[in-house]
Scaffold this motif. Structure first.
Motif, short mmCIF file in Angstrom:
data_model
loop_
_atom_site.label_atom_id
_atom_site.label_comp_id
_atom_site.label_asym_id
_atom_site.label_seq_id
_atom_site.Cartn_x
_atom_site.Cartn_y
_atom_site.Cartn_z
N GLN A 15 0.78 -0.98 -0.05
CA GLN A 15 0.01 0.13 -0.02
C GLN A 15 0.80 1.27 0.16
OE1 GLN A 15 -2.22 -0.66 3.67
NE2 GLN A 15 -0.61 0.57 4.92
N VAL A 37 4.72 -7.21 5.18
CA VAL A 37 4.14 -8.19 6.30
C VAL A 37 2.68 -8.30 6.22
CG1 VAL A 37 3.87 -6.24 7.91
CG2 VAL A 37 4.76 -8.32 8.55
N LYS A 155 15.29 7.82 10.08
CA LYS A 155 15.56 8.41 8.58
C LYS A 155 16.73 9.15 8.44
CE LYS A 155 11.56 6.75 7.19
NZ LYS A 155 11.67 5.61 6.25
N1 LIG Z 1 3.63 8.93 4.36
C1 LIG Z 1 4.62 10.01 4.58
O1 LIG Z 1 4.32 11.37 5.23
C2 LIG Z 1 5.93 9.57 4.39
C3 LIG Z 1 6.38 8.44 4.18
N2 LIG Z 1 7.68 7.90 4.23
C4 LIG Z 1 8.34 6.73 4.30
O2 LIG Z 1 7.80 6.14 3.18
C5 LIG Z 1 7.87 4.71 3.30
C6 LIG Z 1 6.43 4.07 3.18
O3 LIG Z 1 5.58 4.76 3.71
P1 LIG Z 1 4.00 4.96 3.67
O4 LIG Z 1 3.82 4.46 2.18
O5 LIG Z 1 3.47 6.19 4.05
O6 LIG Z 1 3.26 3.87 4.76
P2 LIG Z 1 2.17 3.03 4.81
O7 LIG Z 1 1.82 2.61 6.15
O8 LIG Z 1 1.11 3.25 3.83
O9 LIG Z 1 2.87 1.59 3.98
C7 LIG Z 1 4.08 0.96 4.58
C8 LIG Z 1 3.86 -0.43 4.17
O10 LIG Z 1 5.04 -1.26 4.58
C9 LIG Z 1 4.73 -2.43 5.34
N3 LIG Z 1 5.43 -2.89 6.43
C10 LIG Z 1 5.52 -2.20 7.53
N4 LIG Z 1 6.27 -2.83 8.40
C11 LIG Z 1 6.85 -3.81 7.72
C12 LIG Z 1 7.91 -4.71 8.02
N5 LIG Z 1 8.58 -5.06 9.07
N6 LIG Z 1 7.97 -5.77 6.85
C13 LIG Z 1 7.50 -5.63 5.93
N7 LIG Z 1 6.59 -4.60 5.52
C14 LIG Z 1 6.23 -3.86 6.44
C15 LIG Z 1 3.28 -1.90 5.74
O11 LIG Z 1 2.42 -3.17 5.94
C16 LIG Z 1 2.80 -1.19 4.69
O12 LIG Z 1 2.10 -1.89 3.61
C17 LIG Z 1 8.22 4.37 4.87
O13 LIG Z 1 9.53 4.19 4.75
C18 LIG Z 1 8.03 5.81 5.53
O14 LIG Z 1 8.97 6.45 6.41
C19 LIG Z 1 8.78 9.27 3.87
C20 LIG Z 1 8.01 10.36 4.07
C21 LIG Z 1 6.73 10.86 4.02
#
Ligand SMILES: NC(=O)C1=CN([C@@H]2O[C@H](COP(=O)(O)OP(=O)(O)OC[C@H]3O[C@@H](n4cnc5c(N)ncnc54)[C@H](O)[C@@H]3O)[C@@H](O)[C@H]2O)C=CC1
Ligand SMILES: CCC(=O)/C=C/C=C\C[C@@H](O)/C=C/C=C/C=C\[C@@H](O)CCCC(=O)O
Length: 319
Positions: A15, A37, A155
């Motif tokens: 996602q 996961v 980060k």
């Molecule tokens: N949403 C935001 O504002 C921002 C997000 N990010 C980074 O972008 C990346 C993705 O974040 P989003 O898409 O926003 O989050 P999200 O929560 O929408 O998606 C994260 C995905 O990673 C998976 N996940 C979490 N822990 C896991 C594990 N231990 N092993 C395998 N999969 C795992 C989740 O199941 C989920 O599908 C992250 O590293 C986040 O820190 C960076 C800047 C801004």
């Protein structure tokens, strides 16, 4: 890099940003191994992608990036199924300031584990084809996010680790580029979930600072961030580079070449200098959030840019 029939691996792919990275890779002709996961959401995405791109373009694997056994086991399955890996996106991440050990394990540990697994397979000295690794940091990896000090630390760690490994890859001629993506707030469940009280250890003034940042400048859509991701994948001149993206656009960050190149203010010290430097930080009540660097030439207070936006940078068009 031409992505036609290249093989990519994306963690946290089910996602949010990970899904957008998968989709832009597929649209550009790559095959993609999805790791997440969350089995149910991952399986659902796999069936959606099968309908849009065909069953042979993707595979979904359930794995926890904090587990060496899980991640390595799935990695070996992917190599066996696809035959090669050209691109890795270490995207999986969480934000949880209360369960901070888990945040460190996922956001930094998972990136380290994925990078090392990929290099073992991709580096030319091991018979690999080379390629590119994109590690997902955040603008919180370039400037402190008061609401989330642990998240900020992870980060910043992703930025430092990736830049160091990019230098190793260049010196050792691995043939693998390692780059960093640093987005502003993006409309995903990570951001919306963060507002629930269970995550926040912070006092209200800190919360309002961050929320006002989002309200005044808005949040990004995932597809815009995916375009920035593609720049880092395709531009073969980029290694050890960080691409920051916020509502004003995308810019490559110009880091000082060495710590010594950071702007600084000298501090006088006599003998047993490191202890003297420690005492300066203890006694000077004007210092908070300050870093005192010390080397054979002496001690200097570092002048960090106030905000990520203040870092020197070069704009990039995402069209
Ligand atoms: N949403 C935001 O504002 C921002 C997000 N990010 C980074 O972008 C990346 C993705 O974040 P989003 O898409 O926003 O989050 P999200 O929560 O929408 O998606 C994260 C995905 O990673 C998976 N996940 C979490 N822990 C896991 C594990 N231990 N092993 C395998 N999969 C795992 C989740 O199941 C989920 O599908 C992250 O590293 C986040 O820190 C960076 C800047 C801004
Ligand atoms: C709503 C609370 C919160 O902090 C949620 C964060 C969740 C994840 C998004 C994260 O990766 C985005 C970080 C964006 C940071 C933006 C700029 C930082 O450098 C802080 C700059 C502070 C400033 O500009 O004054």
């Amino acid at each position: 890099m031409d992505l036609k029939d290249k093989v990519a691996v994306v963690t946290g792919a089910a996602q949010g940003l990970g899904r957008s990275f998968v989709e832009i890779l597929l649209k550009n002709g790559a095959k993609v191994a999805l790791i997440d996961v969350n089995k149910s959401v991952g399986d659902e995405l796999k069936s959606t992608l099968d309908q849009e791109y065909g069953r042979d373009r993707t595979e979904f694997y359930t794995a926890d990036v904090t587990s060496e056994e899980d991640f390595k086991g799935v990695w070996e399955k992917i190599v066996k199924a696809f035959g090669r890996i050209d691109i890795l996106c270490n995207n999986a991440g969480i934000i949880n300031e209360k369960h901070w050990e888990k945040t460190i394990a996922v956001n930094l540990g998972g990136v380290v584990r994925g990078t090392y697994l990929a290099l073992e397979h991709m580096k030319k000295e091991n018979g690999g084809n080379g390629g590119v690794i994109i590690n997902i940091s955040s603008m919180a990896g370039l400037g402190p996010l008061p609401m989330a000090p642990i998240y900020t630390a992870t980060k910043h760690g992703v930025v430092g680790f990736s830049r160091a490994m990019a230098a190793v890859s260049k010196l050792a001629n691995y043939g693998v580029r390692i780059n960093i993506l640093c987005p502003w707030f993006v409309k995903t469940s990570l951001l919306s979930n963060f507002n629930s009280e269970e995550h926040i250890e912070q006092t209200p003034p800190v919360k309002s600072v961050t929320e006002s940042m989002m309200q005044t400048r808005g949040c990004l859509e995932t597809d815009v961030v995916a375009k920035a991701f593609l720049v880092l994948v395709k531009d073969e001149s980029k290694n050890g580079d960080a691409l920051m993206i916020d509502p004003e656009g995308a810019v490559f960050i110009t880091f000082p070449e060495r710590a010594k190149d950071l702007r600084s203010t000298p501090v006088s010290l006599e003998t047993d200098v490191v202890a003297k430097a420690f005492l300066v930080l203890v006694k000077d009540e004007s210092k908070n959030g300050d870093a005192l660097m010390i080397d054979p030439e002496g001690a200097v207070f570092i002048t960090f840019p106030e905000r990520a936006k203040d870092l020197r940078s070069t704009p990039v068009s995402l069209e």
